[in-house]
Enzyme design. Structure first.
Site, mmCIF file in Angstrom:
data_model
loop_
_atom_site.group_PDB
_atom_site.id
_atom_site.type_symbol
_atom_site.label_atom_id
_atom_site.label_comp_id
_atom_site.label_asym_id
_atom_site.label_seq_id
_atom_site.Cartn_x
_atom_site.Cartn_y
_atom_site.Cartn_z
ATOM 1 N N GLU A 58 -16.749 23.202 -40.753
ATOM 2 C CA GLU A 58 -15.590 22.990 -39.877
ATOM 3 C C GLU A 58 -16.012 22.899 -38.410
ATOM 4 O O GLU A 58 -15.519 22.049 -37.670
ATOM 5 C CB GLU A 58 -14.563 24.105 -40.073
ATOM 6 C CG GLU A 58 -13.920 24.122 -41.437
ATOM 7 C CD GLU A 58 -13.053 22.901 -41.733
ATOM 8 O OE1 GLU A 58 -12.551 22.266 -40.781
ATOM 9 O OE2 GLU A 58 -12.870 22.585 -42.920
ATOM 10 N N ASN A 62 -15.652 19.557 -36.211
ATOM 11 C CA ASN A 62 -14.863 19.571 -34.973
ATOM 12 C C ASN A 62 -15.652 18.993 -33.807
ATOM 13 O O ASN A 62 -15.112 18.239 -32.996
ATOM 14 C CB ASN A 62 -14.424 20.994 -34.631
ATOM 15 C CG ASN A 62 -13.136 21.395 -35.296
ATOM 16 O OD1 ASN A 62 -12.540 20.642 -36.062
ATOM 17 N ND2 ASN A 62 -12.694 22.615 -35.015
ATOM 18 N N ARG A 118 -6.196 14.184 -39.414
ATOM 19 C CA ARG A 118 -6.851 15.488 -39.402
ATOM 20 C C ARG A 118 -5.788 16.549 -39.643
ATOM 21 O O ARG A 118 -4.682 16.461 -39.124
ATOM 22 C CB ARG A 118 -7.562 15.745 -38.065
ATOM 23 C CG ARG A 118 -8.526 14.659 -37.606
ATOM 24 C CD ARG A 118 -9.536 14.239 -38.627
ATOM 25 N NE ARG A 118 -10.370 15.324 -39.096
ATOM 26 C CZ ARG A 118 -11.296 15.215 -40.022
ATOM 27 N NH1 ARG A 118 -11.491 14.065 -40.615
ATOM 28 N NH2 ARG A 118 -12.009 16.240 -40.378
#
Length: 157
Positions: A58, A62, A118
């Site tokens: 993650e 990002n 997203r």
């Protein structure tokens, strides 16, 4: 003599690894696997490894999507092991656009890229799978995500 031994023991308590890689999607799995291999020194459970890999995935994603807006950039990942306390710390850093409002960005379902479909759950997953999460960011400076996880203390599911 005693002082030298104490310094040596303190040095042996820590182990660190730093990687720098391009913000390419193929490097997300490289970051996860590298961190998992490094974490193996603490003899984690399969679940602990999976949790750490998910959180790193993650953070790296990002950086690629939101930090660099899918453009070329460098991501730095630093892993630190406290071999005595059995704590794993990972820092994922980019020098991308940065986050104007970190508190807002950490809210579930918030995303700066809705056009890319997203989910806005990246920080929520990082918080769920790690014991501590700290996000430092400023527009134009980039973002630094620091996560910690104690190994060997979580109950089996």
């Amino acid at each position: 003599m005693m002082r030298e031994r104490m310094k040596t023991e303190e040095k042996m308590r820590w182990n660190t690894m730093t990687l720098e890689f391009e913000s390419r999607p193929c490097n997300e799995s490289f970051a996860r696997v590298s961190a998992a291999a490094f974490l193996a020194q603490l003899n984690p459970t399969v679940e602990e490894v999976a949790d750490v890999k998910t959180a790193i995935s993650e953070a790296v994603t990002n950086a690629m999507i939101h930090g660099y807006r899918q453009e070329k950039g460098k991501i730095q990942m630093k892993c630190v092991l406290d071999l005595e306390e059995k704590v794993f710390q990972v820092t994922v850093k980019d020098t991308g656009v940065g986050i104007e409002n970190v508190e807002k960005a950490m809210e579930p379902m918030f995303t700066t890229c809705p056009e890319l479909e997203r989910s806005g759950m990246g920080f929520s997953f990082m918080e769920a799978f790690m014991d501590e999460l700290e996000v430092r960011s400023h527009p134009g400076w980039g973002t630094e995500v620091v996560m910690k996880r104690k190994i060997g203390v979580h109950p089996e599911m």
